[in-house]
Design a protein around this motif. Structure first.
Motif, PDB file in Angstrom:
ATOM      1  N   GLN A 160       0.827  -1.205   0.000  1.00 30.77           N
ATOM      2  CA  GLN A 160       0.000   0.000   0.000  1.00 30.77           C
ATOM      3  C   GLN A 160       0.863   1.257   0.000  1.00 30.77           C
ATOM      4  OE1 GLN A 160      -3.478   0.249  -0.226  1.00 30.77           O
ATOM      5  NE2 GLN A 160      -2.874   2.352  -0.631  1.00 30.77           N
ATOM      6  N   ALA A 161       1.916   1.278   0.812  1.00 32.46           N
ATOM      7  CA  ALA A 161       2.807   2.435   0.860  1.00 32.46           C
ATOM      8  C   ALA A 161       3.517   2.623  -0.480  1.00 32.46           C
ATOM      9  CB  ALA A 161       3.830   2.264   1.993  1.00 32.46           C
ATOM     10  N   PHE A 162       3.946   1.537  -1.082  1.00 33.21           N
ATOM     11  CA  PHE A 162       4.612   1.612  -2.384  1.00 33.21           C
ATOM     12  C   PHE A 162       3.677   2.185  -3.438  1.00 33.21           C
ATOM     13  CE2 PHE A 162       5.826  -0.235  -6.481  1.00 33.21           C
ATOM     14  CZ  PHE A 162       7.144   0.173  -6.558  1.00 33.21           C
ATOM     15  N   LEU A 163       2.445   1.721  -3.461  1.00 26.06           N
ATOM     16  CA  LEU A 163       1.469   2.231  -4.431  1.00 26.06           C
ATOM     17  C   LEU A 163       1.159   3.705  -4.178  1.00 26.06           C
ATOM     18  CD1 LEU A 163      -0.902  -0.865  -4.658  1.00 26.06           C
ATOM     19  CD2 LEU A 163       0.747  -0.083  -6.369  1.00 26.06           C
ATOM     20  N   ASP A 164       1.106   4.124  -2.902  1.00 29.08           N
ATOM     21  CA  ASP A 164       0.875   5.539  -2.583  1.00 29.08           C
ATOM     22  C   ASP A 164       2.019   6.409  -3.096  1.00 29.08           C
ATOM     23  OD1 ASP A 164      -1.497   4.878  -1.320  1.00 29.08           O
ATOM     24  OD2 ASP A 164      -0.647   4.949   0.713  1.00 29.08           O
ATOM     25  N   VAL A 165       3.241   5.959  -2.905  1.00 31.29           N
ATOM     26  CA  VAL A 165       4.402   6.719  -3.383  1.00 31.29           C
ATOM     27  C   VAL A 165       4.372   6.823  -4.904  1.00 31.29           C
ATOM     28  CG1 VAL A 165       6.922   6.642  -3.612  1.00 31.29           C
ATOM     29  CG2 VAL A 165       5.856   6.216  -1.396  1.00 31.29           C
ATOM     30  N   GLN A 166       4.066   5.737  -5.573  1.00 31.32           N
ATOM     31  CA  GLN A 166       3.994   5.749  -7.031  1.00 31.32           C
ATOM     32  C   GLN A 166       2.907   6.709  -7.522  1.00 31.32           C
ATOM     33  OE1 GLN A 166       6.973   4.475  -7.838  1.00 31.32           O
ATOM     34  NE2 GLN A 166       6.012   3.546  -9.597  1.00 31.32           N
ATOM     35  N   ALA A 167       1.771   6.729  -6.845  1.00 32.15           N
ATOM     36  CA  ALA A 167       0.679   7.634  -7.233  1.00 32.15           C
ATOM     37  C   ALA A 167       1.110   9.094  -7.031  1.00 32.15           C
ATOM     38  CB  ALA A 167      -0.563   7.329  -6.425  1.00 32.15           C
ATOM     39  N   GLU A 168       1.799   9.379  -5.929  1.00 30.81           N
ATOM     40  CA  GLU A 168       2.259  10.748  -5.678  1.00 30.81           C
ATOM     41  C   GLU A 168       3.250  11.196  -6.749  1.00 30.81           C
ATOM     42  OE1 GLU A 168       3.891  10.771  -1.765  1.00 30.81           O
ATOM     43  OE2 GLU A 168       1.946  10.400  -0.809  1.00 30.81           O
ATOM     44  N   ARG A 169       4.127  10.315  -7.130  1.00 30.18           N
ATOM     45  CA  ARG A 169       5.126  10.655  -8.155  1.00 30.18           C
ATOM     46  C   ARG A 169       4.472  10.878  -9.514  1.00 30.18           C
ATOM     47  NH1 ARG A 169      10.521   7.081  -6.747  1.00 30.18           N
ATOM     48  NH2 ARG A 169      10.870   8.049  -4.738  1.00 30.18           N
ATOM     49  N   GLN A 170       3.439  10.130  -9.815  1.00 24.33           N
ATOM     50  CA  GLN A 170       2.746  10.324 -11.094  1.00 24.33           C
ATOM     51  C   GLN A 170       2.014  11.650 -11.119  1.00 24.33           C
ATOM     52  OE1 GLN A 170       0.330   6.874 -11.872  1.00 24.33           O
ATOM     53  NE2 GLN A 170       1.939   5.906 -13.080  1.00 24.33           N
TER      54      GLN A 170
END
Length: 144
Positions: A131-141
């Motif tokens: 979940q944290a990894f997906l949140d970071v990826q979404a923020e970067r996008q």
């Protein structure tokens, strides 16, 4: 003078004389004279650069041939890399063992099996990481 040059026998003497004439011909060209003038003007800078490059070469040569320094560097590097390789080997070993176990089990995981798995601390840790990894990826996008 040209008579003496043309009267010499063919061989080394005439070859070197011809080379001298070629050099003199080259020196008479205006672009060569201009280049030589620029080169002479920049000689102090070139001498300074050569001195610096010579010092750098001497240092590099000393470092490259110093067995004690090379051994110390290799030892330090191995101390840095060894824990990383050990951890990578452990992870790879666990992945291979998990793959073998998954291949050997033929049972289906149902809804209640999933619910039991959700109580496992390792599964919870993995899900939080995902979940944290997906949140970071979404923020970067969003930043792009």
């Amino acid at each position: 003078m040209s008579d003496t040059l043309t009267q010499q026998p063919v061989g080394e003497a005439s070859g070197s004389a011809r080379g001298e004439l070629d050099i003199l011909d080259q020196l008479m060209k205006p672009e060569v004279q201009k280049s030589l003038t620029e080169l002479v003007e920049h000689l102090p800078k070139l001498a300074e650069m050569v001195t610096i490059m010579t010092k750098a070469y001497d240092i590099a040569q000393t470092v490259a041939t110093d067995k004690v320094l090379i051994n110390d560097f290799a030892g330090g590097l191995s101390e840095f890399v060894k824990p990383i390789t050990d951890k990578a080997k452990g992870i790879a070993s666990a992945a291979v063992e998990a793959g073998d176990r998954a291949q050997s089990e033929q049972t289906s995981i149902g809804l209640f099996g999933l619910l039991r798995m959700l109580k496992d601390p390792q599964v919870q840790k993995t899900l939080r990481f995902a979940q944290a990894f997906l949140d970071v990826q979404a923020e970067r996008q969003k930043q792009r």
